[in-house]
Design an enzyme around this catalytic site. Structure first.
Site, PDB file in Angstrom:
ATOM      1  N   GLY A  51       0.784  -1.239   0.000  1.00  0.00           N
ATOM      2  CA  GLY A  51       0.000   0.000   0.000  1.00  0.00           C
ATOM      3  C   GLY A  51       0.813   1.284   0.000  1.00  0.00           C
ATOM      4  N   ASP A  84       0.650   3.461   4.228  1.00  0.00           N
ATOM      5  CA  ASP A  84      -0.369   4.201   3.488  1.00  0.00           C
ATOM      6  C   ASP A  84      -1.423   4.774   4.407  1.00  0.00           C
ATOM      7  OD1 ASP A  84      -1.385   1.667   4.103  1.00  0.00           O
ATOM      8  OD2 ASP A  84      -2.120   1.236   2.094  1.00  0.00           O
ATOM      9  N   ASP A  98      -5.339   2.742  10.376  1.00  0.00           N
ATOM     10  CA  ASP A  98      -6.764   2.463  10.510  1.00  0.00           C
ATOM     11  C   ASP A  98      -7.020   2.004  11.955  1.00  0.00           C
ATOM     12  OD1 ASP A  98      -9.400   2.074   9.575  1.00  0.00           O
ATOM     13  OD2 ASP A  98      -9.005   0.006   9.016  1.00  0.00           O
ATOM     14  N   THR A  99      -7.124   0.718  12.215  1.00  0.00           N
ATOM     15  CA  THR A  99      -7.280   0.262  13.597  1.00  0.00           C
ATOM     16  C   THR A  99      -5.997   0.529  14.393  1.00  0.00           C
ATOM     17  OG1 THR A  99      -6.438  -1.957  13.148  1.00  0.00           O
ATOM     18  CG2 THR A  99      -8.817  -1.614  12.900  1.00  0.00           C
ATOM     19  N   GLY A 100      -4.855   0.564  13.678  1.00  0.00           N
ATOM     20  CA  GLY A 100      -3.561   0.746  14.324  1.00  0.00           C
ATOM     21  C   GLY A 100      -2.823  -0.571  14.528  1.00  0.00           C
ATOM     22  N   ASN A 101      -3.470  -1.690  14.216  1.00  0.00           N
ATOM     23  CA  ASN A 101      -2.843  -3.008  14.419  1.00  0.00           C
ATOM     24  C   ASN A 101      -1.547  -3.165  13.637  1.00  0.00           C
ATOM     25  OD1 ASN A 101      -4.854  -3.925  16.118  1.00  0.00           O
ATOM     26  ND2 ASN A 101      -6.057  -4.827  14.460  1.00  0.00           N
ATOM     27  N   THR A 102      -1.564  -2.751  12.373  1.00  0.00           N
ATOM     28  CA  THR A 102      -0.390  -2.918  11.513  1.00  0.00           C
ATOM     29  C   THR A 102       0.798  -2.146  12.076  1.00  0.00           C
ATOM     30  OG1 THR A 102      -1.809  -3.182   9.582  1.00  0.00           O
ATOM     31  CG2 THR A 102       0.498  -2.636   9.169  1.00  0.00           C
ATOM     32  N   LYS A 124      -7.228   7.407   9.883  1.00  0.00           N
ATOM     33  CA  LYS A 124      -8.664   7.320  10.184  1.00  0.00           C
ATOM     34  C   LYS A 124      -8.798   7.199  11.697  1.00  0.00           C
ATOM     35  CE  LYS A 124     -10.334   4.435   6.356  1.00  0.00           C
ATOM     36  NZ  LYS A 124     -10.835   3.068   6.103  1.00  0.00           N
ATOM     37  N   ARG A 150      -5.107   0.712  -7.128  1.00  0.00           N
ATOM     38  CA  ARG A 150      -3.878   1.301  -6.593  1.00  0.00           C
ATOM     39  C   ARG A 150      -3.325   2.368  -7.524  1.00  0.00           C
ATOM     40  NH1 ARG A 150      -2.113  -1.887  -2.256  1.00  0.00           N
ATOM     41  NH2 ARG A 150      -2.355  -4.121  -2.524  1.00  0.00           N
TER      42      ARG A 150
END
Ligand code: IMP
Ligand code: MG
Length: 179
Positions: free
Chosen positions: A44, A100, A103-107, A131, A165
């Site tokens: 991403g 990129d 989002d949840t922050g997990n990555t 986000k 993409r």
């Protein structure tokens, strides 16, 4: 009858490029007199990384990892899978981790944990998009291109099941019935 999602522009290529200019100035300022090891999270972050890299005025080296949290859907799988590893020795380096979207922050949580074990001198994070509404773990990036509401977006490197993409702008997906 299948539904074909169609992209609707949210951020133009020009707006993205203007924001990257100011973002890179902040990053250049922060790392003045140092060398960056930019670690990009594939796939991403590839477009964002390529554009950002060319605006950096401090010496920069590039390494990549691959972490995948989505299958072929807009729903994240339970835990991000790390499927690529670093070629560089991180000890004593100034690592800038680039993704990129936060989002949840997990990555980012997973990636920063893993990178910390290699003892870099400093570790900072930069994301093209944030986000904040979706965060489950309080993770905050050091540099954010744009904060966006909780909508699924594509383009500028971000995909929906591997598609879109290549769009030079950021778009949200609108589902329309086929003609
Ligand atoms: P997190 O682990 O939930 O923070 O998700 C981060 C990853 O999910 C990003 O690196 C993206 O690959 C993917 N992702 C999250 N939101 C979107 C979106 O709106 N469009 C496309 N990919 C997304
Ligand atoms: Mg990703």
């Amino acid at each position: 009858m299948s539904m074909h999602p169609s992209p609707v522009e949210l951020l133009s290529a020009q707006r993205i490029s203007q924001r990257l200019q100011s973002l890179s100035e902040e990053i250049n300022e922060h790392y003045q007199g140092k060398e960056i090891l930019l670690v990009s999270i594939l796939d991403g972050a590839i477009i964002f990384t390529a554009d950002l890299l060319r605006l950096l005025k401090v010496p920069t080296q590039l390494d990549c990892i691959r972490i995948s949290s989505y299958g072929n859907s807009t729903m994240p799988e339970s835990a991000p899978r790390i499927t690529g590893s670093l070629k560089s020795d991180l000890r004593g380096r100034h690592v800038l981790l680039v993704d990129d979207i936060l989002d949840t922050g997990n990555t980012m949580w997973q990636a920063t944990q893993e990178i910390s074990t290699f003892k870099p001198n400093t570790l900072r994070t930069c994301v093209f998009l944030d986000k904040p509404e979706r965060r489950t773990n309080g993770f905050q990036a050091d540099w954010v291109g744009f904060s966006i509401p909780d909508e699924f977006v594509v383009g500028y490197g971000l995909d929906y099941a591997g598609h879109f993409r290549e769009l030079p702008y950021l778009a949200k997906l609108q589902t329309i019935p086929p003609a």
